[in-house]
Scaffold this motif. Structure first.
Motif, mmCIF file in Angstrom:
data_model
loop_
_atom_site.group_PDB
_atom_site.id
_atom_site.type_symbol
_atom_site.label_atom_id
_atom_site.label_comp_id
_atom_site.label_asym_id
_atom_site.label_seq_id
_atom_site.Cartn_x
_atom_site.Cartn_y
_atom_site.Cartn_z
ATOM 1 N N PHE A 88 -97.611 -23.561 74.583
ATOM 2 C CA PHE A 88 -98.781 -24.279 74.098
ATOM 3 C C PHE A 88 -98.794 -25.667 74.702
ATOM 4 O O PHE A 88 -97.807 -26.138 75.260
ATOM 5 N N LYS A 89 -99.911 -26.341 74.532
ATOM 6 C CA LYS A 89 -100.091 -27.702 75.046
ATOM 7 C C LYS A 89 -99.951 -28.669 73.873
ATOM 8 O O LYS A 89 -100.649 -28.539 72.876
ATOM 9 N N LEU A 90 -99.037 -29.608 73.974
ATOM 10 C CA LEU A 90 -98.878 -30.656 72.970
ATOM 11 C C LEU A 90 -99.529 -31.911 73.541
ATOM 12 O O LEU A 90 -99.027 -32.519 74.480
ATOM 13 N N THR A 91 -100.686 -32.261 72.983
ATOM 14 C CA THR A 91 -101.469 -33.372 73.503
ATOM 15 C C THR A 91 -101.387 -34.554 72.549
ATOM 16 O O THR A 91 -101.542 -34.391 71.342
ATOM 17 N N THR A 92 -101.138 -35.717 73.096
ATOM 18 C CA THR A 92 -101.137 -36.948 72.313
ATOM 19 C C THR A 92 -102.464 -37.646 72.566
ATOM 20 O O THR A 92 -102.842 -37.894 73.716
ATOM 21 N N TYR A 93 -103.175 -37.914 71.467
ATOM 22 C CA TYR A 93 -104.468 -38.584 71.555
ATOM 23 C C TYR A 93 -104.362 -39.976 70.963
ATOM 24 O O TYR A 93 -103.659 -40.193 69.982
ATOM 25 N N LYS A 94 -105.075 -40.911 71.562
ATOM 26 C CA LYS A 94 -105.198 -42.255 71.007
ATOM 27 C C LYS A 94 -106.542 -42.293 70.282
ATOM 28 O O LYS A 94 -107.580 -42.007 70.873
ATOM 29 N N THR A 95 -106.509 -42.622 68.995
ATOM 30 C CA THR A 95 -107.727 -42.657 68.185
ATOM 31 C C THR A 95 -107.871 -44.040 67.561
ATOM 32 O O THR A 95 -106.998 -44.895 67.710
ATOM 33 N N THR A 123 -102.221 -43.054 67.060
ATOM 34 C CA THR A 123 -102.003 -41.898 67.917
ATOM 35 C C THR A 123 -101.797 -40.646 67.066
ATOM 36 O O THR A 123 -101.289 -40.720 65.940
ATOM 37 N N LYS A 124 -102.205 -39.514 67.633
ATOM 38 C CA LYS A 124 -102.093 -38.249 66.925
ATOM 39 C C LYS A 124 -101.697 -37.177 67.924
ATOM 40 O O LYS A 124 -102.269 -37.082 69.009
ATOM 41 N N LYS A 125 -100.695 -36.361 67.560
ATOM 42 C CA LYS A 125 -100.271 -35.245 68.402
ATOM 43 C C LYS A 125 -100.867 -33.968 67.841
ATOM 44 O O LYS A 125 -100.810 -33.718 66.646
ATOM 45 N N ILE A 126 -101.449 -33.175 68.748
ATOM 46 C CA ILE A 126 -102.058 -31.907 68.350
ATOM 47 C C ILE A 126 -101.527 -30.804 69.254
ATOM 48 O O ILE A 126 -101.588 -30.917 70.479
ATOM 49 N N LEU A 127 -101.003 -29.744 68.635
ATOM 50 C CA LEU A 127 -100.584 -28.567 69.379
ATOM 51 C C LEU A 127 -101.829 -27.724 69.621
ATOM 52 O O LEU A 127 -102.537 -27.371 68.673
ATOM 53 N N GLU A 128 -102.106 -27.442 70.886
ATOM 54 C CA GLU A 128 -103.348 -26.758 71.256
ATOM 55 C C GLU A 128 -103.046 -25.573 72.165
ATOM 56 O O GLU A 128 -101.971 -25.476 72.749
ATOM 57 N N LEU A 129 -104.045 -24.718 72.310
ATOM 58 C CA LEU A 129 -103.964 -23.639 73.286
ATOM 59 C C LEU A 129 -104.055 -24.240 74.677
ATOM 60 O O LEU A 129 -104.707 -25.271 74.865
ATOM 61 N N TYR A 138 -100.289 -18.601 64.528
ATOM 62 C CA TYR A 138 -101.084 -18.369 65.729
ATOM 63 C C TYR A 138 -101.908 -17.107 65.516
ATOM 64 O O TYR A 138 -101.379 -16.065 65.129
ATOM 65 N N VAL A 139 -103.215 -17.206 65.721
ATOM 66 C CA VAL A 139 -104.127 -16.075 65.572
ATOM 67 C C VAL A 139 -104.725 -15.741 66.926
ATOM 68 O O VAL A 139 -105.218 -16.626 67.622
ATOM 69 N N ASN A 140 -104.654 -14.466 67.286
ATOM 70 C CA ASN A 140 -105.305 -13.961 68.492
ATOM 71 C C ASN A 140 -106.056 -12.704 68.083
ATOM 72 O O ASN A 140 -105.453 -11.664 67.841
ATOM 73 N N CYS A 141 -107.360 -12.813 67.980
ATOM 74 C CA CYS A 141 -108.182 -11.703 67.493
ATOM 75 C C CYS A 141 -108.141 -10.472 68.394
ATOM 76 O O CYS A 141 -108.520 -9.391 67.967
ATOM 77 N N PHE A 142 -107.690 -10.626 69.623
ATOM 78 C CA PHE A 142 -107.628 -9.473 70.522
ATOM 79 C C PHE A 142 -106.207 -8.959 70.721
ATOM 80 O O PHE A 142 -105.967 -8.112 71.574
ATOM 81 N N ASP A 143 -105.266 -9.446 69.906
ATOM 82 C CA ASP A 143 -103.917 -8.880 69.880
ATOM 83 C C ASP A 143 -103.952 -7.749 68.860
ATOM 84 O O ASP A 143 -103.808 -7.973 67.665
#
Length: 109
Positions: free
Chosen positions: A3-10, A14-20, A39-44
């Motif tokens: 996954f992508k761990l993105t740090t955002y400045k707001t 700052t806020k870290k969000i784990l994203e696809l 983690y949800v994957n509707c096509f799994d």
């Protein structure tokens, strides 16, 4: 899974969000109490809870966000899907391996 761990400045700091790695309407990272938990994957179609989520999304014509709100309310748990705010600026990105389980089936019945 990676996954992508993105740090955002707001405006609030700052806020870290784990994203696809790539945003998809059929997949989501579900946060419980503001921590990445599922983690949800509707096509799994190998995982029972993902099959149930697939039937909710396709059968009820609702988004994963709407269904997660309903599950949260029904089971009295704090579930959400985290997204960057409108006035958030990407500060840094790192890729990380995290194993997140699917939503508990008991919440979906």
């Amino acid at each position: 899974m990676t996954f992508k761990l993105t740090t955002y400045k707001t405006l609030k700091g700052t806020k870290k969000i784990l994203e696809l790695k790539k945003k998809k309407n059929t997949e989501a990272i579900i946060y419980k109490d503001n921590k990445p938990s599922y983690y949800v994957n509707c096509f799994d179609l190998q995982t029972e809870s993902n099959i149930i989520m697939n039937s909710f999304v396709l059968g009820q014509q609702k988004s994963i966000q709407e269904i997660v709100k309903e599950i949260s309310k029904k089971n009295n748990v704090n579930l959400s899907i985290q997204e960057a705010r409108f006035l958030a600026f990407e500060k840094s990105v790192e890729y990380t391996e995290v194993e997140l389980p699917p939503l508990p089936e008991s919440w979906l019945n």
